[in-house]
Design an enzyme around this catalytic site. Structure first.
Site, PDB file in Angstrom:
ATOM      1  N   SER A   1     -79.006  13.627  78.165  1.00 47.35           N
ATOM      2  CA  SER A   1     -79.299  15.080  78.671  1.00 47.35           C
ATOM      3  C   SER A   1     -78.070  15.871  77.860  1.00 47.35           C
ATOM      4  CB  SER A   1     -78.908  14.766  80.551  1.00 47.35           C
ATOM      5  OG  SER A   1     -77.251  14.973  80.178  1.00 47.35           O
ATOM      6  N   LYS A   2     -78.613  17.133  78.360  1.00 49.84           N
ATOM      7  CA  LYS A   2     -77.477  17.605  77.678  1.00 49.84           C
ATOM      8  C   LYS A   2     -76.521  18.259  77.402  1.00 49.84           C
ATOM      9  CE  LYS A   2     -80.555  21.729  75.814  1.00 49.84           C
ATOM     10  NZ  LYS A   2     -80.485  21.201  75.188  1.00 49.84           N
ATOM     11  N   ARG A   3     -75.719  17.593  78.875  1.00 47.55           N
ATOM     12  CA  ARG A   3     -74.484  17.287  77.890  1.00 47.55           C
ATOM     13  C   ARG A   3     -73.480  16.692  77.394  1.00 47.55           C
ATOM     14  NH1 ARG A   3     -72.528  13.297  81.085  1.00 47.55           N
ATOM     15  NH2 ARG A   3     -73.934  12.691  82.182  1.00 47.55           N
TER      16      ARG A   3
ATOM     17  N   GLU B   1     -84.329  21.426  67.634  1.00 50.63           N
ATOM     18  CA  GLU B   1     -82.240  22.178  67.881  1.00 50.63           C
ATOM     19  C   GLU B   1     -82.064  21.244  67.026  1.00 50.63           C
ATOM     20  OE1 GLU B   1     -79.778  22.015  71.596  1.00 50.63           O
ATOM     21  OE2 GLU B   1     -81.554  21.663  72.281  1.00 50.63           O
TER      22      GLU B   1
ATOM     23  N   GLY C   1     -75.396  17.195  74.411  1.00 51.84           N
ATOM     24  CA  GLY C   1     -75.392  18.312  73.065  1.00 51.84           C
ATOM     25  C   GLY C   1     -76.749  18.344  72.647  1.00 51.84           C
TER      26      GLY C   1
END
Ligand code: GLU
Length: 496
Positions: free
Chosen positions: A263-265, A273, A267
């Site tokens: 997940s976003k956690r 991106e 990175g």
């Protein structure tokens, strides 16, 4: 009912699809799914389809389709049928295919496989809350499954628009052979009467997915593990409508290094991106292929052609894959070092344009960038690191503390040394690294400095940094005028 040729006889041509829902921006997991489908299609000389599953109107995210397509294009996963390219089985947006789904639902209803459900949103919510409270598995309690014709007519007369639910068998089991996990069995009693058609007339994922896989003659469904629980529902649906079902392969999850779901956690997770951070598509492709697939237990570096040649479902692992950013960086560095210098320059230029301070005049000079990246190619791991590492090449003035110049020298000695260097350089004809080294190396002992001391001093004076590409090559790229100017500025700083 529309019955078009379907089914999965072993000799059927391979037709696979990537079927994103545009409810968010594609992350590496989604694109890994797309890529495995693409590899499978290319390996078997089959067809790779992109189908947009945009029937969830409320959760639709603006720009998500463009993002998906851009991600595929960036990685070079060209599709044979789908948005932009069309194809015989189009349209490839489910929102434009509503006329295919309704007749199927009507047929299922009249055959007794589906029924209208008039339960209100409030009732369903209350039911769910009650189930949670009692620790029961959530699911529709089948209240409308056995309504009489009069009861139905009464609800209709009240103007209630029903959803249509599938009449899931109450007993028995549904099994299938997953091409990765082997035999999978579900007790029908664990499946509820899921919705096929919503009251707004839109199909649910289950219905549209099954109808379209059939109509598009999809031979193999390769999708993420999270859809495994949907598959028995789909199989029951295939049986009820009399379609032969495709074969299924559920791909292992991708976890972060801490073994929790990626997940976003952890990175960056959206594919674009990574592009914007300066990863190369060929490195990304190689890296993503190894998230759940391997050629053997050793080989790490595989080109696109090698991946296509060797890809097989047999080598997909049953266990989750770990996303290791250090490995991606390593691999990207490897691919970056292999690029020829013109190609690297071409790819790096947009990053220089984007990331160099605004004080640097635009457009950035291409041949200068070429010379700079040639010096940095060995060190950089991403394209975005190139302007970071090379910023000093472009600045009018450097900004660094005087202590960086001094190291163990005193100010007097340092400024004397730089003055001598400056005189020598001023008198120097050709300003190439060979001549620079030949001139400056002997100077150290004249100044009673070690070469290391002299070169460190000079490195800071011309780059503002203690670590930079090889000194004389750096000076050659900077050119005589800039070097002299910077040395003068360093002397002024020392004399403070
Ligand atoms: N639309 C589903 C998704 O967003 C597709 C799942 C499948 O491939 O069946 O992943």
């Amino acid at each position: 009912m529309v019955r078009q040729p379907g089914g999965t006889s072993p000799d059927r041509p391979v037709r696979v699809r990537y079927a994103p829902s545009p409810t968010g921006y594609p992350h590496v997991g989604n694109i890994r799914t797309a890529m495995f489908n693409w590899l499978f299609a290319r390996h078997h000389r089959g067809t790779f389809i992109v189908r947009i599953e945009d029937t969830d109107v409320e959760r639709k995210v603006e720009g998500a389709v463009e993002d998906v397509l851009e991600s595929l294009r960036w990685l070079g996963l060209e599709w044979d049928e789908g948005p932009e390219v069309g194809g015989r089985y189009g349209p490839y947006f489910q929102s434009q295919r509503l006329h295919y789904y309704r007749p199927v639902v009507e047929q299922l209803t009249s055959d007794g496989y589906a029924y209208p459900c008039y339960c209100s949103h409030e009732r369903l919510e209350a039911m769910k809350a009650e189930q949670v409270r009692r620790g029961q598995p959530p699911g529709y309690d089948r209240r409308c499954r056995n309504l009489s014709q009069e009861e139905r007519s009464r609800f209709e007369a009240e103007g209630i628009r029903p959803v249509i639910r599938f009449k899931t068998p109450l007993t028995g089991r549904t099994e299938f052979r997953d091409l990765i996990r082997g035999k999978v069995v579900f007790d029908n009693s664990t499946l509820d009467d899921f919705v096929l058609l919503k009251s707004d007339g839109y199909p649910t994922y289950h219905l549209a997915n099954v109808v379209d896989d059939h109509l598009m003659e999809v031979s193999h469904v390769l999708r993420a593990d999270e859809w495994l629980a949907s598959t028995p529902r789909h199989i029951l649906l295939y049986q009820a409508v009399g379609y032969e079902s495709p074969q299924f392969a559920h791909l292992p999850m991708i976890l972060g290094p801490d073994r929790s779901k990626l997940s976003k956690r952890h990175g960056a997770t959206s594919l674009l991106e990574f592009r914007d951070e300066g990863y190369l598509p060929e490195a990304m492709l190689n890296f993503l292929a190894l998230l759940g697939w391997s050629l053997d237990d050793r080989t790490e570096v595989l080109s696109r052609e090698e991946l296509v040649e060797h890809f097989s479902l047999e080598r997909i692992s049953k266990t989750a894959a770990i996303f290791n950013i250090d490995k991606l960086r390593w691999m990207n560095g490897l691919y970056l070092r292999k690029l020829d210098i013109d190609d690297l320059t071409e790819r790096a230029l947009p990053f220089f344009e984007r990331d160099l301070p605004s004080s640097v005049r635009r457009p950035i000079d291409r041949s200068y960038v070429r010379a700079v990246v040639a010096l940095e190619q060995e060190r950089a791991k991403t394209l975005a690191e190139l302007p970071q590492l090379g910023e000093f090449f472009f600045m009018e003035e450097l900004d660094y503390p005087v202590d960086l110049l001094l190291q163990k020298l005193n100010r007097e000695k340092a400024s004397q040394a730089l003055t001598t260097v400056s005189q020598k350089l001023g008198a120097l004809g050709p300003f190439d690294h060979g001549s620079l080294e030949a001139t400056l190396r002997p100077l150290a002992s004249d100044l009673s400095l070690t070469t290391k001391e002299l070169f460190s001093l000079l490195r800071v004076a011309v780059t503002g940094r203690t670590a930079a590409p090889p000194l004389f090559q750096t000076m050659e790229v900077l050119g005589k005028e800039a070097c002299l100017r910077r040395i003068e500025a360093a002397i002024r700083l020392l004399r403070g």
